[in-house]
Design a protein around this motif. Sequence first.
Motif, PDB file in Angstrom:
ATOM      1  N   ALA A  16       0.870  -1.253  -0.205  1.00 10.10           N
ATOM      2  CA  ALA A  16       0.267  -0.264   0.157  1.00 10.10           C
ATOM      3  C   ALA A  16       0.972   1.215   0.097  1.00 10.10           C
ATOM      4  O   ALA A  16       0.537   2.567  -0.692  1.00 10.10           O
ATOM      5  CB  ALA A  16      -0.812  -0.020   1.614  1.00 10.10           C
ATOM      6  N   ALA A  17       2.002   1.244   0.942  1.00  6.21           N
ATOM      7  CA  ALA A  17       3.095   1.926   0.556  1.00  6.21           C
ATOM      8  C   ALA A  17       4.202   1.623  -0.539  1.00  6.21           C
ATOM      9  O   ALA A  17       4.622   2.784  -0.684  1.00  6.21           O
ATOM     10  CB  ALA A  17       3.809   2.354   1.717  1.00  6.21           C
ATOM     11  N   PHE A  18       3.764   1.317  -1.617  1.00  4.78           N
ATOM     12  CA  PHE A  18       5.257   1.069  -2.538  1.00  4.78           C
ATOM     13  C   PHE A  18       4.889   1.832  -3.549  1.00  4.78           C
ATOM     14  O   PHE A  18       5.679   2.681  -4.233  1.00  4.78           O
ATOM     15  CB  PHE A  18       4.646  -0.141  -2.649  1.00  4.78           C
ATOM     16  N   HIS A  19       3.369   2.303  -4.255  1.00  5.70           N
ATOM     17  CA  HIS A  19       3.119   3.359  -5.227  1.00  5.70           C
ATOM     18  C   HIS A  19       2.827   4.405  -4.026  1.00  5.70           C
ATOM     19  O   HIS A  19       2.326   4.557  -3.497  1.00  5.70           O
ATOM     20  CB  HIS A  19       2.093   2.123  -6.034  1.00  5.70           C
ATOM     21  N   MET A  20       3.117   5.437  -5.421  1.00  4.31           N
ATOM     22  CA  MET A  20       3.291   7.028  -4.455  1.00  4.31           C
ATOM     23  C   MET A  20       2.369   8.037  -5.437  1.00  4.31           C
ATOM     24  O   MET A  20       2.531   7.926  -6.688  1.00  4.31           O
ATOM     25  CB  MET A  20       4.671   7.641  -5.027  1.00  4.31           C
ATOM     26  N   LEU A  21       1.548   8.317  -4.586  1.00  4.13           N
ATOM     27  CA  LEU A  21       0.826   9.344  -5.249  1.00  4.13           C
ATOM     28  C   LEU A  21       1.671  10.692  -5.850  1.00  4.13           C
ATOM     29  O   LEU A  21       2.784  10.851  -6.046  1.00  4.13           O
ATOM     30  CB  LEU A  21      -0.329   9.701  -4.810  1.00  4.13           C
ATOM     31  N   PRO A  22       0.768  11.291  -6.876  1.00  5.46           N
ATOM     32  CA  PRO A  22       2.360  11.758  -8.037  1.00  5.46           C
ATOM     33  C   PRO A  22       2.406  13.912  -7.151  1.00  5.46           C
ATOM     34  O   PRO A  22       3.578  13.589  -7.400  1.00  5.46           O
ATOM     35  CB  PRO A  22       1.546  12.365  -9.471  1.00  5.46           C
ATOM     36  N   GLY A  23       1.801  14.747  -6.815  1.00 11.01           N
ATOM     37  CA  GLY A  23       2.613  14.976  -5.862  1.00 11.01           C
ATOM     38  C   GLY A  23       2.624  16.323  -7.175  1.00 11.01           C
ATOM     39  O   GLY A  23       2.544  16.309  -8.369  1.00 11.01           O
ATOM     40  N   ASP A  24       4.157  16.721  -6.357  1.00 13.96           N
ATOM     41  CA  ASP A  24       4.771  17.560  -7.783  1.00 13.96           C
ATOM     42  C   ASP A  24       6.402  16.262  -7.946  1.00 13.96           C
ATOM     43  O   ASP A  24       7.051  16.822  -8.536  1.00 13.96           O
ATOM     44  CB  ASP A  24       5.984  18.552  -6.569  1.00 13.96           C
ATOM     45  N   THR A  25       6.235  15.402  -7.618  1.00 12.92           N
ATOM     46  CA  THR A  25       7.303  14.402  -8.214  1.00 12.92           C
ATOM     47  C   THR A  25       6.763  13.398  -9.018  1.00 12.92           C
ATOM     48  O   THR A  25       7.050  12.198  -7.856  1.00 12.92           O
ATOM     49  CB  THR A  25       8.555  14.624  -6.835  1.00 12.92           C
ATOM     50  N   PRO A  26       5.575  13.296  -9.961  1.00  9.85           N
ATOM     51  CA  PRO A  26       4.960  11.950 -10.604  1.00  9.85           C
ATOM     52  C   PRO A  26       6.657  11.081 -11.010  1.00  9.85           C
ATOM     53  O   PRO A  26       6.531  10.172 -11.056  1.00  9.85           O
ATOM     54  CB  PRO A  26       5.010  12.292 -11.730  1.00  9.85           C
ATOM     55  N   SER A  27       7.620  11.867 -10.797  1.00 11.46           N
ATOM     56  CA  SER A  27       9.167  11.022 -12.549  1.00 11.46           C
ATOM     57  C   SER A  27       8.833   9.241 -11.068  1.00 11.46           C
ATOM     58  O   SER A  27       9.498   8.270 -11.232  1.00 11.46           O
ATOM     59  CB  SER A  27       9.638  11.402 -12.292  1.00 11.46           C
ATOM     60  N   GLU A  28       8.450   9.739  -9.396  1.00 12.39           N
ATOM     61  CA  GLU A  28       9.048   8.649  -8.277  1.00 12.39           C
ATOM     62  C   GLU A  28       7.896   7.830  -8.777  1.00 12.39           C
ATOM     63  O   GLU A  28       6.841   8.037  -8.011  1.00 12.39           O
ATOM     64  CB  GLU A  28       9.048   9.605  -6.687  1.00 12.39           C
ATOM     65  N   ALA A  29       7.593   7.229  -9.449  1.00 13.68           N
ATOM     66  CA  ALA A  29       5.762   5.922  -8.880  1.00 13.68           C
ATOM     67  C   ALA A  29       6.221   4.916  -7.612  1.00 13.68           C
ATOM     68  O   ALA A  29       5.512   5.084  -7.945  1.00 13.68           O
ATOM     69  CB  ALA A  29       5.659   5.528 -10.857  1.00 13.68           C
ATOM     70  N   THR A  30       7.400   4.662  -8.014  1.00 14.32           N
ATOM     71  CA  THR A  30       7.169   3.414  -7.352  1.00 14.32           C
ATOM     72  C   THR A  30       8.262   3.914  -5.493  1.00 14.32           C
ATOM     73  O   THR A  30       9.438   5.813  -5.753  1.00 14.32           O
ATOM     74  CB  THR A  30       7.912   2.137  -6.711  1.00 14.32           C
ATOM     75  N   ALA A  31       8.286   3.726  -4.087  1.00 18.42           N
ATOM     76  CA  ALA A  31       9.112   3.528  -3.100  1.00 18.42           C
ATOM     77  C   ALA A  31      11.196   3.112  -3.441  1.00 18.42           C
ATOM     78  O   ALA A  31      11.897   3.678  -2.430  1.00 18.42           O
ATOM     79  CB  ALA A  31       8.478   3.309  -2.148  1.00 18.42           C
ATOM     80  N   LEU A  32      10.990   2.173  -4.719  1.00 20.75           N
ATOM     81  CA  LEU A  32      12.758   1.777  -5.182  1.00 20.75           C
ATOM     82  C   LEU A  32      13.115   2.365  -5.278  1.00 20.75           C
ATOM     83  O   LEU A  32      13.137   3.696  -5.521  1.00 20.75           O
ATOM     84  CB  LEU A  32      11.891   1.142  -6.033  1.00 20.75           C
ATOM     85  N   ARG A  33      14.914   2.247  -4.526  1.00 21.01           N
ATOM     86  CA  ARG A  33      15.254   3.652  -4.784  1.00 21.01           C
ATOM     87  C   ARG A  33      16.422   3.127  -5.657  1.00 21.01           C
ATOM     88  O   ARG A  33      15.969   1.875  -5.602  1.00 21.01           O
ATOM     89  CB  ARG A  33      16.431   3.299  -3.210  1.00 21.01           C
TER      90      ARG A  33
END
Lengths: 350, 165
Positions: free
Chosen positions: A189-206
């Motif tokens: 549930a925390a893995f996929h990211m809402l876009p906010g100002d940084t939509p290029s960060e689609a997931t929490a993967l580093r």
Amino acid sequence: MRPFDFVRPNSVAEALAAWEPGAAYLGGGTNLVDLMKTGALRPGRVIDITRLPDLSAIEVAADGSARIGALVRNADLARAAEILRAYPMVAEALLSGASGQLRNAATLGGNLVQHTRCAYFMDAHAACNRRDPGAGCDARGGAADNMAILGHSPACIATNPSDLCVPLVALDASVEIAGPDGGREMPLAAFHMLPGDTPSEATALRPGELIVALHMPPGAADFAHHARYLKVRERTSYAFALVSAAAAFRMEGARIGAARLTLGSVAAKPWRIEEAEDLLAGQMPDDALFARAADAATAGAAPSNDNAWKIELARRTAIRALKMAASGTPDRMPALPASPFGALEAPAHV
Amino acid sequence: MSLSISTTINGTTRDIALDDPRVTLLDLLRERLGLSGTKKGCDRGQCGACTVLVDGRRVNSCLTLAATLDGAEVTTIEGLAQDDALHPVQAAFIENDGFQCGYCTPGQIMSALGLILEGEAGDDPERIREGMSGNICRCAAYHGITLAVQSATRRMDAEQKGDAA
């Protein structure tokens, strides 16, 4: 397709060591190779992880928990007897996605990190903040069918297209990750990211991290007898969802002991609705209750384009999925998995 | 950069040097090995015309990088007939008018064979249509295709039972 280096590591450690900025891990290739052809993705190095050992096992324990290797192919996951028995809506979601050919190639890990099917993301000539931060968003005012109605931002209105992730989020799955700084586990549930100002960060993967497995928690199998996935799409088969829903109950006699409800294709992540779940718990299932839960599910929804119709569609999809779950998991996978045309008592208009 | 793979194609093992990792299995078959029976439709995994079997499973060869196939077994439409005898799926497509222009047909036949080997659709037309939905036919010969897959399923089932007896 842009030129790239191709490496074939034989272990997770070798794969992690082969990573460099701009590199991509290759599983089934059904999304990555396609986007490399359109030019939306241009990795300088492709790391073929398909021959890594020990990432293809499905292990379901007696307490209903499971560990599923990241390289298990969608088709194999969907037909595994233990998955059908313990998490039937996971199999139903898988079988409602893509085609037989694609499911034979696509992997579990790849499904989790697949990109949006926003046409403006996939078209390398369109402006896209998700693909090219700061470039703008050509999706605004464009084709609206697969755009978000929840959790979108001025920078991005794309949705996550995964069917599989919708029931996985509903069942509290978590992701096991290997990386250069060691391993970690996080809720899907925390893995996929809402876009906010940084939509290029689609997931929490580093950078450089690799999914190695998916975990189902103990108790996830308690929902097996009343668990359905419903997918509304423009064709009967072989199309991405306009809206989908995973609904499941753990029944206590005639009452709902616990409920799970998650919507798909409405946001950049599977949209779990705990308010609706709380509202359903402890109640006798009926149409009025389901309508209240569906209202909670779409509370806060707003069109991102000319797609206000998706809000009402999402509400009705939630109601229908809850009804399907209430009538029970079918003994055999329906011929048309997740279909609104599947057998159920005549749908009451609510 | 040169990559080499050893891959069995229609029963013959070949050592293939790839001068470029971008080569897909589809382009390898058509442009480098002279096996042009496998067709290129959309080249993006959406139409199914390029379907082949890899290790006995149907996949879209347009989305498969050839470099990933070291040690794999590939079966294409050219590998189905035994001398002059058509494969049961090929024969069923002819008998049931499972095509018009024929361009999607090699992919339809390979996908049908893959579906039959998966063993879950049986001869149920609804499950066959769903199972074949990854293969688009612009001529819309779907009725004949469904009949052909039903017929081939029954024939292969009967042959298997005959072999076992």
